[in-house]
Design a protein around this motif. Structure first.
Motif, PDB file in Angstrom:
ATOM      1  N   HIS A 251       0.856  -1.194   0.000  1.00  0.00           N
ATOM      2  CA  HIS A 251       0.000   0.000   0.000  1.00  0.00           C
ATOM      3  C   HIS A 251       0.883   1.232   0.000  1.00  0.00           C
ATOM      4  N   TRP A 252       0.324   2.340  -0.463  1.00  0.00           N
ATOM      5  CA  TRP A 252       1.052   3.609  -0.446  1.00  0.00           C
ATOM      6  C   TRP A 252       1.422   3.941   0.989  1.00  0.00           C
ATOM      7  N   PRO A 253       2.558   4.601   1.200  1.00  0.00           N
ATOM      8  CA  PRO A 253       2.945   4.992   2.558  1.00  0.00           C
ATOM      9  C   PRO A 253       1.799   5.710   3.273  1.00  0.00           C
ATOM     10  N   THR A 254       1.615   5.415   4.558  1.00  0.00           N
ATOM     11  CA  THR A 254       0.570   6.113   5.310  1.00  0.00           C
ATOM     12  C   THR A 254       0.956   7.574   5.542  1.00  0.00           C
ATOM     13  N   SER A 255       2.228   7.895   5.454  1.00  0.00           N
ATOM     14  CA  SER A 255       2.643   9.305   5.466  1.00  0.00           C
ATOM     15  C   SER A 255       2.291   9.918   4.118  1.00  0.00           C
ATOM     16  N   ASP A 256       1.449  10.956   4.133  1.00  0.00           N
ATOM     17  CA  ASP A 256       1.074  11.607   2.876  1.00  0.00           C
ATOM     18  C   ASP A 256       2.304  12.164   2.171  1.00  0.00           C
ATOM     19  N   ALA A 257       3.206  12.753   2.932  1.00  0.00           N
ATOM     20  CA  ALA A 257       4.403  13.345   2.314  1.00  0.00           C
ATOM     21  C   ALA A 257       5.251  12.251   1.671  1.00  0.00           C
ATOM     22  N   ALA A 258       5.397  11.113   2.358  1.00  0.00           N
ATOM     23  CA  ALA A 258       6.188  10.017   1.788  1.00  0.00           C
ATOM     24  C   ALA A 258       5.500   9.451   0.545  1.00  0.00           C
ATOM     25  N   ALA A 259       4.183   9.373   0.574  1.00  0.00           N
ATOM     26  CA  ALA A 259       3.446   8.858  -0.591  1.00  0.00           C
ATOM     27  C   ALA A 259       3.641   9.776  -1.791  1.00  0.00           C
ATOM     28  N   ARG A 260       3.562  11.081  -1.550  1.00  0.00           N
ATOM     29  CA  ARG A 260       3.730  12.020  -2.658  1.00  0.00           C
ATOM     30  C   ARG A 260       5.165  12.001  -3.177  1.00  0.00           C
ATOM     31  N   ALA A 261       6.130  11.861  -2.267  1.00  0.00           N
ATOM     32  CA  ALA A 261       7.534  11.808  -2.709  1.00  0.00           C
ATOM     33  C   ALA A 261       7.772  10.549  -3.544  1.00  0.00           C
ATOM     34  N   LEU A 262       7.157   9.439  -3.132  1.00  0.00           N
ATOM     35  CA  LEU A 262       7.301   8.197  -3.889  1.00  0.00           C
ATOM     36  C   LEU A 262       6.685   8.356  -5.276  1.00  0.00           C
ATOM     37  N   ALA A 263       5.485   8.957  -5.317  1.00  0.00           N
ATOM     38  CA  ALA A 263       4.832   9.181  -6.610  1.00  0.00           C
ATOM     39  C   ALA A 263       5.683  10.095  -7.489  1.00  0.00           C
ATOM     40  N   ALA A 264       6.265  11.122  -6.867  1.00  0.00           N
ATOM     41  CA  ALA A 264       7.085  12.064  -7.638  1.00  0.00           C
ATOM     42  C   ALA A 264       8.328  11.380  -8.206  1.00  0.00           C
ATOM     43  N   SER A 265       8.777  10.310  -7.543  1.00  0.00           N
ATOM     44  CA  SER A 265       9.956   9.583  -8.034  1.00  0.00           C
ATOM     45  C   SER A 265       9.588   8.625  -9.161  1.00  0.00           C
ATOM     46  N   GLY A 266       8.291   8.532  -9.449  1.00  0.00           N
ATOM     47  CA  GLY A 266       7.854   7.781 -10.624  1.00  0.00           C
ATOM     48  C   GLY A 266       7.621   6.301 -10.393  1.00  0.00           C
ATOM     49  N   VAL A 267       7.628   5.869  -9.141  1.00  0.00           N
ATOM     50  CA  VAL A 267       7.378   4.450  -8.874  1.00  0.00           C
ATOM     51  C   VAL A 267       6.216   4.302  -7.885  1.00  0.00           C
ATOM     52  N   GLY A 268       5.710   3.098  -7.785  1.00  0.00           N
ATOM     53  CA  GLY A 268       4.616   2.817  -6.864  1.00  0.00           C
ATOM     54  C   GLY A 268       5.126   2.072  -5.645  1.00  0.00           C
ATOM     55  N   PRO A 269       4.217   1.821  -4.697  1.00  0.00           N
ATOM     56  CA  PRO A 269       4.626   1.157  -3.459  1.00  0.00           C
ATOM     57  C   PRO A 269       4.797  -0.349  -3.629  1.00  0.00           C
TER      58      PRO A 269
END
Lengths: 337, 337
Positions: free
Chosen positions: B110-128
Motif C-alpha cells: 500500500h502507499w505509505p501512510t505518510s502523505d508526504a512520503a506517498a507524494r515523494a514516492l509518486a514524484a519519483s515515478g514508482v509505486g509502493p
C-alpha cells in the motif's frame, strides 16, 4: 455515555469492532419532524453540508447569471470537491469569468483530498494552490457575488463583509432562526460556521427541496442549484465519492451533501423532506452508511437505485491483500427502521 | 447509546463539535485493575497494538540474534510505520539478512501512510511495494522466525502455520487466556487478530513491562524489544507520529504502541503497569489524546516530558489558512482524573 443512537457498526469477522453513534432528523417543509433518532435539538455545526444554502444569494441575486456561471460552476459552488483536475479547471474558469485569479481566493491551499489526485500532482512536480482547496468553488461563488454587489472582494470570508452578511441571512431564512446568538466557529476554509439544531437543518433542506417558505426568487434559486448538481454531480465531490455517486444513481430524487465532522444532509423534492444527520465522533464513513440507510428507508428505491444504496449501506472492508475482513453496516436503530 | 465514557472532545470556537467515547484499562502484573473507565471486559480486537507481543517469539527463540537483527530491525518488527524511506530501507535490510526479497512478504502493498512520503514516492515515478506496508517489519520478523525454525516460509500469515502458532501462543501467554474460543478476524496485513478484553490486554503489557509471569527467556525478550524501541523510536512509527514522539520524550518510562480502529497500549516499567484503551468509533485522534491523558496521570511528568504530553492532550486544530479553529482535549471522565 455518548449522545445519540448507534447508527453504524463496523464488523471484523463475526464480531463488531467499532461503533458510530449519532443523530438523524427528517423534516417536512412545515418543520414537522417525520423521523428522528438521537438528539436533534442540540446545536450542531453543519459545516460544508450547508454550502448549497450558502450559494442561494449567488443565484437569487442574479450574480451567477450576470457572469454566465455554468451548471458545472454552480455545482462546484455547492461542492466539497476532491481537487481532481476537472474541479481545478472549473474553479479556474469561474474565476476567469470574474477577471480574477487564484490569488483572490481566501480559502487557503491544501493537497487534493483525493490521494490519487495528490500523488498525480506531486508526480507532475508542482504543489497545490487554493484552486485545489475542496471549497474553491464555494469561494469562487462568494467572489462572484462580491463582484455583482460591486463591493471590494478582499476580506469576503469575514462575518462583517457584505458577502457573508448575505450568506448568513440566507442561512437564517432557510433555518428559520436568528444566528445572532448561535455558537460560532471558523470553518476549515475561513468563513464563519454557526451551530444550529439538526432539526432546523433538516427543516432548511425541506424548504430547499420544495421552495415552501421561500420567496419566489429564492425558491427558483434552490431549484437552479439542485438542477446544477444533478447535471454535474462529479463537480459536487469526485471520483468514488458518496455524494457524486448518490446523485448519479438517484438523479433528481435527492440532492445530497456531506460536511466535515460527520455531518450529512439531503433534500428530497418528491417527498418534500429534508434530512440532516451527525455522527457524534465526526466520522465520514459513519455518516455515509447512515445516510444510505435513511435514503433507502425514505425513497423505497428499486433496481439500480436500490443496488447502489445497498452497496453503500453494507460496505465491504477489504485488506491490503484484497481479503474481505468485515463490513460497515447500519446499527440496530437504523436497520430496524 | 454508545459503550464507554466520553474520553475526548473536539471543540470549534467555544462549542464541543464532536465526541469520542471509549474505554481504558490500567493493570498491574498481577492482573489487578488499578484504573478503569468504560467497559474493560468486552472483547476488543487489539490489532497492531500487540505487535510487540507478537514479536516475542522472534527474540525469545534466538532467531533475531542468529540472523543479527539490529535494534532498528527489532523496533520495526513492533512498528506500524509510515512507509518513509528509512522504514523501507530497514525492512529491506532485515529481509536481506534472511536472503529474501520483498516478494517473500505476504502483507500486501500500500502507499505509505505518510502523505508526504506517498507524494515523494509518486514524484519519483514508482509505486509502493510490500516494503511500504506499515506492517513490513513485523512480517520480516515472522520470516526470520520461519527461517530459524527451518520451516517453509510461504503461508506464514495463516493461523495453522508454525510461525503463527508460536505467535498465538505468545499472545495467549501474555494475555493469560486461551484464544481458541476468541472471536477471530483477519487483520489488515493478513494475519489473524483475536479479540480479548481490554483488561487482559492491559495485563499483558504489565507482564511485558515487568517480565512478571513470563519465563526468564520471554522476560528478557520483552526487555530487548522495549530497549530496541527506545533506541530507535523513529522505526516504530515515523515523522510526527505519536508513538515515535512519545518514546523520544518519555524514553524508558514508556513503551507506547497504537493499533488500528482506535486501540492504544503502553507498558510502564517503572510502575509495573500496562495500559490498554479503545476508542469506540475507531478514531486514532481520539486514542492519542486519551493515551496522553492517561500517561500524564500515571507518570506525573515534569519539564519537557510534561510539555510534550500537554501538547498531545490538548491538540490545537488549525485550518488551511493557519487559523486556530478549535482543539482536541480530554473529556470530563479523563480530565477529572
Amino acid at each position: 455515555m455518548s449522545a445519540g443512537e448507534i447508527l453504524v457498526e463496523v464488523t471484523r469477522g463475526i464480531a463488531v469492532e467499532s461503533r458510530h453513534a449519532g443523530s438523524v432528523a427528517v423534516s417536512d417543509a412545515a418543520g414537522r419532524l417525520v423521523f428522528a433518532l438521537g438528539d436533534v435539538a442540540r446545536p450542531t455545526f453543519p459545516r460544508s453540508a450547508v454550502k448549497a444554502l450558502q450559494a442561494l444569494p449567488l443565484v437569487e441575486s442574479g450574480a451567477a447569471a450576470r457572469f454566465g456561471f455554468s451548471d458545472e460552476e454552480l455545482a462546484l459552488a455547492c461542492a466539497s470537491h476532491s481537487g481532481e483536475p476537472e474541479h481545478v479547471a472549473t474553479a479556474a474558469g469561474a474565476l476567469a469569468r470574474l477577471g480574477l485569479g487564484a490569488e483572490a481566493l481566501e480559502c487557503g491551499a491544501h493537497w487534493p483530498t483525493s490521494d490519487a489526485a495528490a500523488r498525480a500532482l506531486a508526480a507532475s512536480g508542482v504543489g497545490p494552490t487554493a484552486l485545489h482547496n475542496n471549497c474553491s468553488g464555494k469561494h469562487a461563488g462568494f467572489l462572484c457575488l462580491a463582484c455583482a454587489m460591486e463591493v471590494e472582494p478582499a476580506g469576503y470570508i469575514q462575518p462583517e463583509h457584505p458577502v457573508q452578511r448575505e450568506v448568513t441571512a440566507a442561512l437564517e431564512g432557510a433555518l428559520g432562526m436568528s444566528l445572532a446568538e448561535a455558537a460560532v466557529g471558523v470553518d476549515g476554509c475561513g468563513i464563519p460556521t454557526y451551530a444550529a439544531p439538526l432539526g432546523a437543518v433538516a427543516h432548511a433542506f425541506a424548504r430547499f427541496a420544495t421552495g415552501e417558505g421561500f420567496g419566489p426568487a429564492r425558491a427558483a434559486a434552490a431549484k437552479t442549484l439542485m438542477r446544477a448538481a444533478w447535471s454535474a454531480p462529479f463537480q459536487v465531490a469526485g471520483t468514488g465519492r458518496f455524494d457524486t455517486e448518490a446523485m448519479q444513481a438517484l438523479k433528481d430524487r435527492a440532492f445530497v451533501k456531506m460536511g466535515a465532522e460527520g455531518v450529512h444532509v439531503a433534500a428530497l423534492p418528491e417527498l418534500g423532506f429534508g434530512v440532516a444527520l451527525k455522527i457524534e465522533d465526526g466520522a465520514t464513513r459513519g455518516a455515509e452508511v447512515a445516510m444510505a440507510a435513511v435514503l433507502a428507508r425514505l425513497l423505497r428505491p428499486e433496481g439500480e437505485q436500490a443496488a447502489w444504496l445497498a452497496s453503500r449501506m453494507r460496505r465491504r472492508l477489504i485488506n491490503w491483500e484484497g481479503v474481505e475482513v468485515g463490513e460497515l453496516r447500519p446499527g440496530p436503530a437504523l436497520s430496524a427502521a
